[in-house]
Write a protein that holds these residues in place. Structure first.
Motif, PDB file in Angstrom:
ATOM      1  N   LEU A   1      -8.954  -5.197  -7.550  1.00  0.00           N
ATOM      2  CA  LEU A   1      -7.882  -4.595  -6.768  1.00  0.00           C
ATOM      3  C   LEU A   1      -6.872  -5.711  -6.468  1.00  0.00           C
ATOM      4  O   LEU A   1      -7.183  -6.661  -5.748  1.00  0.00           O
ATOM      5  CB  LEU A   1      -8.436  -4.008  -5.467  1.00  0.00           C
ATOM      6  CG  LEU A   1      -7.432  -3.336  -4.526  1.00  0.00           C
ATOM      7  CD1 LEU A   1      -6.873  -2.061  -5.167  1.00  0.00           C
ATOM      8  CD2 LEU A   1      -8.092  -3.016  -3.184  1.00  0.00           C
TER       9      LEU A   1
ATOM     10  N   ALA B   1      -4.256  -8.393 -12.317  1.00  0.00           N
ATOM     11  CA  ALA B   1      -5.576  -7.793 -12.511  1.00  0.00           C
ATOM     12  C   ALA B   1      -6.216  -8.277 -13.803  1.00  0.00           C
ATOM     13  O   ALA B   1      -7.439  -8.468 -13.882  1.00  0.00           O
ATOM     14  CB  ALA B   1      -5.466  -6.271 -12.508  1.00  0.00           C
TER      15      ALA B   1
ATOM     16  N   ASP C   1      -9.229  -5.642   1.477  1.00  0.00           N
ATOM     17  CA  ASP C   1      -9.985  -5.206   0.296  1.00  0.00           C
ATOM     18  C   ASP C   1      -9.493  -5.840  -0.999  1.00  0.00           C
ATOM     19  O   ASP C   1     -10.144  -5.727  -2.038  1.00  0.00           O
ATOM     20  CB  ASP C   1      -9.893  -3.679   0.153  1.00  0.00           C
ATOM     21  CG  ASP C   1     -10.466  -2.944   1.356  1.00  0.00           C
ATOM     22  OD1 ASP C   1     -11.424  -3.475   1.962  1.00  0.00           O
ATOM     23  OD2 ASP C   1      -9.958  -1.854   1.681  1.00  0.00           O
TER      24      ASP C   1
ATOM     25  N   ARG D   1      -5.784  -1.033  -9.391  1.00  0.00           N
ATOM     26  CA  ARG D   1      -7.220  -1.280  -9.511  1.00  0.00           C
ATOM     27  C   ARG D   1      -7.525  -1.224 -10.997  1.00  0.00           C
ATOM     28  O   ARG D   1      -7.524  -0.155 -11.603  1.00  0.00           O
ATOM     29  CB  ARG D   1      -8.037  -0.239  -8.755  1.00  0.00           C
ATOM     30  CG  ARG D   1      -9.523  -0.618  -8.661  1.00  0.00           C
ATOM     31  CD  ARG D   1     -10.360   0.454  -7.986  1.00  0.00           C
ATOM     32  NE  ARG D   1     -10.026   0.653  -6.590  1.00  0.00           N
ATOM     33  CZ  ARG D   1     -10.471  -0.115  -5.595  1.00  0.00           C
ATOM     34  NH1 ARG D   1     -11.239  -1.156  -5.855  1.00  0.00           N
ATOM     35  NH2 ARG D   1     -10.133   0.159  -4.348  1.00  0.00           N
TER      36      ARG D   1
ATOM     37  N   ASP E   1      -8.578  -8.195  -4.119  1.00  0.00           N
ATOM     38  CA  ASP E   1      -9.288  -9.258  -4.827  1.00  0.00           C
ATOM     39  C   ASP E   1      -8.364 -10.394  -5.224  1.00  0.00           C
ATOM     40  O   ASP E   1      -8.826 -11.430  -5.723  1.00  0.00           O
ATOM     41  CB  ASP E   1      -9.951  -8.695  -6.088  1.00  0.00           C
ATOM     42  CG  ASP E   1     -11.025  -7.677  -5.758  1.00  0.00           C
ATOM     43  OD1 ASP E   1     -11.908  -7.996  -4.942  1.00  0.00           O
ATOM     44  OD2 ASP E   1     -10.972  -6.544  -6.299  1.00  0.00           O
TER      45      ASP E   1
ATOM     46  N   GLU F   1     -13.641  -2.789 -10.786  1.00  0.00           N
ATOM     47  CA  GLU F   1     -12.371  -3.258 -11.306  1.00  0.00           C
ATOM     48  C   GLU F   1     -11.589  -3.968 -10.200  1.00  0.00           C
ATOM     49  O   GLU F   1     -11.629  -3.554  -9.036  1.00  0.00           O
ATOM     50  CB  GLU F   1     -11.554  -2.089 -11.859  1.00  0.00           C
ATOM     51  CG  GLU F   1     -12.187  -1.451 -13.078  1.00  0.00           C
ATOM     52  CD  GLU F   1     -11.360  -0.282 -13.594  1.00  0.00           C
ATOM     53  OE1 GLU F   1     -11.078  -0.260 -14.802  1.00  0.00           O
ATOM     54  OE2 GLU F   1     -10.989   0.589 -12.780  1.00  0.00           O
TER      55      GLU F   1
END
Length: 371
Positions: free
Chosen positions: A6, A318, A75, A23, A77, A4
């Motif tokens: 982040l 997201a 980390d 997330r 996304d 999923e």
């Protein structure tokens, strides 16, 4: 869980510096720095003060969110940010910060809509939004009825305020009653000890020939203010608790009545309520009562997620990543009047919904510039 997206979200449309990290639909951090106390002596939000407060709070709030989430910036996304609507100067601070972090990290940037974010945040509490969903958004700047069939691409305005928004009316009546700023929480508190039927205040735009889904609270605000002035002119004590309860009832009566009507007319069996005024206890109770009677499922996030926050921006970001929506270009700008029909601002070089094209990320470097 690891698959999923982040995403970090930045919200600076008004006086809250909000940074959230999610997330997928799981909230990891929701850090907020508020400048409300700095505006209290003015009786409302001062744009220049808000912008300056955002500048001072931005980096510490982002650092706090990363620490709370237990993740590294490397980390992430993607970086999502409110591009509008809102106060232009305040929005510019958030957009500039998001660009800087996205550029340094080599991550895609997503400029998203403040109102659509208020709808999407409910996913962090109650799971994926049904499609379609009717949303009633009520805050200091907006009172809107919106129909969402796809939160990333299709949000349709059904009705909106034609003058004062509900939250603005709460602030103005609180000022007349000398209750301070912001007005929503304090009126809610006083109303709990008052009689909502003590004073018959008007319900705006509820006549048979009035727009079915639009709102007007200016007339109500004037009526309440004149009632209070008449009491004071006569040398009588103003019953603050009864005034608060009767005023509040007039507002939430109209909001819930029109929202349920919109659901029935459009054949939608889910109603989501968001925005700062959604934290109002009477609004939540009356909406529940009327939705149950109409066979409509009500979804209202917990109060902290109703007010402006970074979590809602991260939630919509997201969704953009999950649904492979196009990232924004580096020339993304703040738009104080961004229409809700634009849930996000894709890059001009990409077709809407055409998928990720992260060449703009790699124009920087393949290396991570963030330290």
């Amino acid at each position: 869980m690891a698959d999923e997206p982040l995403v970090l979200g930045i919200e600076t449309s008004c006086d809250e510096t909000g940074v959230g990290i999610v997330r997928g639909n799981t909230l990891l951090a929701d850090a907020v720095a508020s400048s409300v106390d700095e505006h209290a002596r003015f009786g409302g939000v001062v744009p220049e003060v808000a912008s300056r407060a955002h500048l001072e709070a931005m980096v510490p709030t982002i650092d706090r969110a990363l620490k709370d989430a237990g993740v590294s910036a490397r980390d992430l996304d993607g970086i999502a940010v409110t591009a509008g609507p809102g106060l232009a100067g305040a929005l510019l601070v958030g957009v500039s910060a998001a660009k800087a972090y996205a550029y340094a990290l080599g991550k895609p940037l997503y400029g998203v809509n403040h109102l659509a974010s208020h709808i999407c945040v409910d996913q962090l509490e109650h799971g994926p939004l049904p499609e379609p969903t009717m949303a009633l958004l009520v805050s200091g700047g907006h009172s809107s009825l919106l129909l969402s069939t796809d939160i990333t691409s299709d949000v349709r305005p059904m009705g909106a305020t034609i003058d004062d928004a509900a939250g603005e009316a709460f602030d103005k009546i609180a000022r007349v009653l000398n209750l301070g700023f912001p007005g929503g929480p304090v009126i809610d508190r006083y109303a709990k000890e008052g009689d909502p039927s003590a004073i018959a205040f008007p319900r705006g735009l509820t006549g048979p020939r009035d727009p079915a889904y639009d709102f007007s609270f200016s007339g109500l605000k004037t009526s309440v203010a004149r009632w209070i002035e008449a009491k004071r002119a006569a040398g009588e004590e103003v019953p603050v608790r009864d005034v608060s309860a009767s005023f509040q009832e007039a507002v939430v009566d109209v909001l819930t009545r029109k929202a349920v009507r919109a659901c029935k007319d459009q054949g939608v069996d889910h109603l989501m309520i968001g925005g700062g005024v959604a934290a109002n206890s009477r609004l939540r109770a009356l909406a529940q009562e009327r939705c149950e009677a109409a066979g409509i499922r009500l979804r209202v996030p917990r109060p902290k997620l109703c007010t402006d926050n970074g979590a809602m921006v991260a939630a919509l970001g997201a969704e953009m990543v999950s649904r492979n929506r196009a990232a924004s270009d580096w020339d993304l700008s703040a738009d104080s009047s961004l229409p809700v029909t634009d849930p996000h601002v894709p890059g001009r070089s990409h077709e809407h919904g055409a998928g990720h094209d992260h060449d703009h990320v790699h124009e920087v470097s393949k290396e991570n510039l963030y330290s």
